[in-house]
Design an enzyme around this catalytic site. Structure first.
Site, short mmCIF file in Angstrom:
data_model
loop_
_atom_site.label_atom_id
_atom_site.label_comp_id
_atom_site.label_asym_id
_atom_site.label_seq_id
_atom_site.Cartn_x
_atom_site.Cartn_y
_atom_site.Cartn_z
CE LYS A 99 -0.39 3.28 4.71
NZ LYS A 99 -0.36 3.45 6.18
CG HIS A 108 -6.06 1.77 5.07
ND1 HIS A 108 -5.68 2.71 6.00
CD2 HIS A 108 -5.00 0.93 4.94
CE1 HIS A 108 -4.44 2.45 6.41
NE2 HIS A 108 -4.01 1.37 5.78
CG ASN A 148 -1.74 1.20 1.41
OD1 ASN A 148 -1.81 2.03 0.50
ND2 ASN A 148 -2.39 1.33 2.56
CD GLU A 196 -3.62 -2.61 7.28
OE1 GLU A 196 -2.46 -2.77 6.88
OE2 GLU A 196 -4.29 -1.63 6.98
CD GLU A 231 -3.24 5.47 6.77
OE1 GLU A 231 -3.19 5.52 5.53
OE2 GLU A 231 -2.30 5.00 7.46
N GLY A 244 2.26 2.01 11.00
CA GLY A 244 3.29 3.05 10.96
C GLY A 244 3.96 3.33 12.29
CB SER A 278 4.79 -2.03 12.23
OG SER A 278 4.40 -0.70 12.53
P1 PGA Z 1 2.66 0.19 7.72
O1 PGA Z 1 1.20 0.44 7.04
O2 PGA Z 1 3.20 -1.08 7.13
O3 PGA Z 1 3.46 1.39 7.34
O4 PGA Z 1 2.44 0.07 9.19
C1 PGA Z 1 0.31 -0.58 6.84
C2 PGA Z 1 -0.98 -0.05 6.23
O5 PGA Z 1 -1.44 1.04 6.63
O6 PGA Z 1 -1.57 -0.69 5.34
#
Ligand code: PGA
Length: 275
Positions: free
Chosen positions: A30, A118, A28, A189, A120, A195, A235
């Site tokens: 982003k 997601h 992803n 997730e 976010e 992150g 992560s």
């Molecule tokens: P990350 O993000 O691997 O940077 O923690 C995962 C995601 O948001 O899909």
């Protein structure tokens, strides 16, 4: 809802062949990368994927909308087995929805997958479970498979209520969707792991993944639950990817930050494939 309850919405249970559950690694990206950066990153990933891995792992790159065509071109030119995915879509096909991008437009750019719900998008853009249902149905109508994201906030994790919370999210995000003719992936997730560099234990991830599969069986059907890929995200790094995919109900990973580094991402692919 008991498992004998009728499936809500249409489903493709009778059309989906028995599960093989090929491991899956999704990047992803982003909101990162100009067009040229994305094309270069896709090329670096594709160059590192060995032909012999084709049937052993499914690799999906999800760039921003602006780079979908460029990344699709890299994949097609290279005859790579990598697939292209989007990070979001609208639930209508066409119309007066300024700034939105629809499933038929994604299909036209050779997207095989689309991330939906997601955290976010849920937290920053107000995406609800019913939006996820509508988007899944719209994606399936265009032949694009959804990657449905679920996960708990830290308070829920700390209170030890993750399994109930996530299972409920899965039920509300999938009951009533029509998924005829497409695959399904559900990504677990934890919001607090995204992150942050913090991850839950593999035992916790396995317990949640099993609950996700049970919830899919409840609102869809057993066959769909057996064939759905359950991913872990939050992560994920080269050092921990295999610990998650060694869990019996975890079929792959959704990678954010490390998917922007071709070498790290492909190392994750290798470790997941060999787990
Ligand atoms: P990350 O993000 O691997 O940077 O923690 C995962 C995601 O948001 O899909």
């Amino acid at each position: 809802m008991p498992s004998s309850a009728p499936v809500q919405g249409g489903d493709a249970c009778s059309l989906i062949p028995p599960a093989s559950r090929t491991p899956m690694v999704v990047g992803n990206w982003k909101m990162n990368g100009r067009y040229g950066d994305a094309v270069r990153l896709a090329q670096l990933v594709v160059d590192r994927l060995e032909r012999g891995w084709r049937n052993r792992v499914e690799v999906v790159m999800c760039p921003p909308f602006t780079a979908l065509r460029g990344v699709s071109n890299v994949v097609a030119f290279d005859k790579s087995f990598a697939k292209v995915g989007a990070q979001n879509c609208h639930s209508e096909e066409w119309g007066a929805f300024t700034g939105e991008v629809s499933p038929p437009m994604l299909a036209d750019l050779d997207c095989a997958w689309c991330i939906v719900g997601h955290s976010e998008r849920r937290a920053l853009f107000g995406e609800t479970d019913s939006d996820v249902v509508a988007k899944c149905t719209a994606l399936a109508r265009s032949g694009v498979s959804p990657i449905v994201c679920v996960g708990e906030p830290v308070e829920v994790y700390d209170a030890g209520q993750t399994v109930e919370y996530v299972a409920d999210q899965v039920r509300r995000s999938l009951a009533g969707a029509t998924l005829t003719g497409v695959d399904l992936a559900v990504a677990y997730e934890p919001v607090w792991a995204i992150g942050s560099g913090r991850t839950p234990s593999p035992e916790h991830v396995q317990a949640v993944a099993a609950a996700i599969r049970a919830a899919v069986a409840e609102v869809r059907c057993e066959k769909r639950a057996a064939s759905a890929r359950v991913l872990y995200g939050g992560s994920v790094k080269r050092g921990n990817a295999a610990t998650f995919t060694a869990c019996p109900d975890v079929d792959g990973v959704l990678v954010g930050g490390d998917s922007l580094d071709a070498e790290a991402f492909v190392e994750i692919v290798e470790r997941v494939m060999d787990a």
